[in-house]
Enzyme design. Structure first.
Site, mmCIF file in Angstrom:
data_model
loop_
_atom_site.group_PDB
_atom_site.id
_atom_site.type_symbol
_atom_site.label_atom_id
_atom_site.label_comp_id
_atom_site.label_asym_id
_atom_site.label_seq_id
_atom_site.Cartn_x
_atom_site.Cartn_y
_atom_site.Cartn_z
ATOM 1 N N LYS A 1 -22.396 92.209 17.431
ATOM 2 C CA LYS A 1 -21.239 91.295 17.488
ATOM 3 C C LYS A 1 -20.649 91.289 18.906
ATOM 4 O O LYS A 1 -21.225 90.728 19.803
ATOM 5 C CB LYS A 1 -20.199 91.690 16.440
ATOM 6 C CG LYS A 1 -20.777 92.014 15.071
ATOM 7 C CD LYS A 1 -21.500 90.848 14.445
ATOM 8 C CE LYS A 1 -22.189 91.311 13.161
ATOM 9 N NZ LYS A 1 -23.114 90.360 12.606
ATOM 10 N N TYR B 1 -18.366 95.167 4.261
ATOM 11 C CA TYR B 1 -19.371 94.131 4.590
ATOM 12 C C TYR B 1 -20.398 94.070 3.444
ATOM 13 O O TYR B 1 -20.902 95.112 2.996
ATOM 14 C CB TYR B 1 -20.016 94.526 5.918
ATOM 15 C CG TYR B 1 -21.239 93.766 6.320
ATOM 16 C CD1 TYR B 1 -21.194 92.386 6.520
ATOM 17 C CD2 TYR B 1 -22.449 94.424 6.520
ATOM 18 C CE1 TYR B 1 -22.339 91.693 6.909
ATOM 19 C CE2 TYR B 1 -23.590 93.744 6.914
ATOM 20 C CZ TYR B 1 -23.530 92.375 7.100
ATOM 21 O OH TYR B 1 -24.655 91.691 7.480
HETATM 22 C C1 LIG Z 1 -18.403 94.419 9.656
HETATM 23 C C2 LIG Z 1 -19.881 94.352 9.822
HETATM 24 N N1 LIG Z 1 -20.585 95.479 9.814
HETATM 25 C C3 LIG Z 1 -21.916 95.476 9.940
HETATM 26 C C4 LIG Z 1 -22.617 94.301 10.092
HETATM 27 C C5 LIG Z 1 -24.113 94.324 10.187
HETATM 28 O O1 LIG Z 1 -24.542 94.062 11.486
HETATM 29 P P1 LIG Z 1 -26.002 93.501 11.781
HETATM 30 O O2 LIG Z 1 -25.952 92.042 11.525
HETATM 31 O O3 LIG Z 1 -26.254 93.868 13.191
HETATM 32 O O4 LIG Z 1 -26.949 94.204 10.854
HETATM 33 C C6 LIG Z 1 -21.924 93.093 10.104
HETATM 34 C C7 LIG Z 1 -22.644 91.804 10.258
HETATM 35 O O5 LIG Z 1 -22.100 90.728 10.060
HETATM 36 C C8 LIG Z 1 -20.509 93.108 9.959
HETATM 37 O O6 LIG Z 1 -19.789 91.977 9.947
#
Ligand SMILES: Cc1ncc(COP(=O)(O)O)c(C=O)c1O
Length: 384
Positions: free
Chosen positions: A199, A102
């Protein structure tokens, strides 16, 4: 008889059976009060940042979900990734991380860790056991995300874990796509599983949350210490919302999976589409590994289009009514985004050879025929 995960996520009242409510109370508290000075200094929790009943119940539910014995809650998913990594490295260490992590996690690894004296290098998510060629004497952590963000490679996690365990290296996996329901990294020997609860756990695009899960006592202590040092916590209302989301996670996931598969298959027949990057489709390059290590799929996947003009692509997006454009995923509403501006990969990555733009799609909980009609209208506008 051991009860199924979906059942256990609904019945999480183990620690407070004396109480009569189905759901835990939300205690909004920074200050906790004690009767004696020895209680004041001896109590756990002694301060609201450590969380109260609703936090304990959410942690327990997450342990059920991931077959973990320990869960630390964070205020969002990125913070969970940063905590998991930060808890395992110190100045002078080296970390290997997947090229399809990510984006903000990759930025944390590249930018923040460098400032902290930790060297981070990328690996090809499809490298499997050949990751051993990249290991240095000071490699402490291998960081995985499977499937990879945007490009959906599935890692051969057991092969990588095998190499890591032989060298005493800890492994971390971002399990946000698997959400615990579809994938259980700790069962494959991974030391730490991370989820953005934002999510699928929350599932309604209205709250942030994150979690770091483990089974190993020493690993858990590292996470607790680092979380305390960084002052990491999750607000009680957000913890409540995440716990409520877990009750219906399996049901929603089944619906996302069915709708996602129908749309992915429909898209793979469209002349405008060059490739569908969905691990549950047989033509996906890592389908066999996915089938071995995952129990299902969800509504998130990507497509690579055939060559299309910028005007044609604009007409496509403008014509969509049900698929909205916006970051994040896992909620009830369908989303679609063009990803080329955020596709940052190592030189020579297979994605450099792609024909047209890469779009990421999240299939929500709308009626699938309506979603297909929406995409069809988009493609018709694209071709005008
Ligand atoms: C695979 C993945 N990990 C971590 C995150 C980070 O999450 P957050 O938006 O709650 O910070 C995301 C956000 O899109 C993600 O897609």
């Amino acid at each position: 008889m051991t009860k199924d995960t979906a059942t256990r996520l609904i019945h999480t009242r183990g620690r407070r059976l004396a109480q009569k409510t189905v759901n835990p109370p939300i205690e909004r508290a920074s200050t906790l009060l004690f009767d004696t000075s020895s209680d004041l200094y001896g109590a756990k929790p002694g301060y609201g940042r450590m969380g109260l009943a609703v936090h304990r119940e959410l942690e327990d539910a997450l342990c059920v979900l991931e077959n973990a014995t320990f869960a630390k809650l964070t205020s969002n998913g990125l913070q969970a990734c940063a905590l998991a990594i930060g808890s395992q490295v110190k100045a002078g260490d080296h970390i290997l991380f997947t090229d399809s992590a990510y984006g903000p996690t990759a930025r944390y690894l590249d930018r923040r860790l460098e400032k902290m004296g930790v060297e981070a290098t990328r690996f090809d998510p499809r490298c499997g056991a050949t990751i051993s060629n990249l290991i240095k004497p000071n490699t402490r952590v291998i960081y995985l995300e499977s499937p990879g963000s945007l490009t959906f490679e599935i890692s051969d996690t057991p092969a990588i874990v095998d190499v890591a365990q032989q060298r005493g290296i800890r492994t971390i996996l971002d399990n946000t796509w698997g959400a615990g329901i579809l994938h259980k990294p700790l069962d494959l020997g991974v030391d730490i599983s991370v989820q953005a609860l934002t999510k699928y756990a929350v599932g309604h695009a209205d709250v942030f949350g994150g979690a770091v899960m483990s089974r190993d006592k020493r690993v858990a202590q590292d996470i607790i210490d680092c979380g305390d040092d960084w002052g990491i916590s999750l607000g009680p209302d957000d913890a409540y919302t995440a716990l409520r989301g877990l009750r219906s996670l399996k049901t929603r996931m089944d619906a996302h999976e069915a709708a996602g598969l129908r749309i992915a298959n429909w898209l793979s027949e469209r002349p405008e589409v060059c490739q569908v990057l969905h691990p549950a489709l047989e033509q996906h390059p890592d389908h066999v590994i996915w089938k071995r290590d995952f129990t299902g799929s969800n509504g998130l996947f990507s497509v690579i289009l055939n060559t299309v003009s910028p005007e044609g692509l604009k007409r496509f997006f403008d014509a969509l009514e049900l698929f909205s454009m916006g970051f994040s995923w896992g909620g009830f509403e369908s989303l679609i985004i063009p990803c080329d501006p955020q596709l940052k990969r190592s030189k020579g990555h297979w994605i450099d050879q792609k024909v047209g733009p890469l779009l990421r799609i999240h299939v929500g909980l709308e009626t699938v025929d309506d979603l297909i009609a929406d995409l069809r209208a988009g493609f018709e506008a694209m071709g005008e």
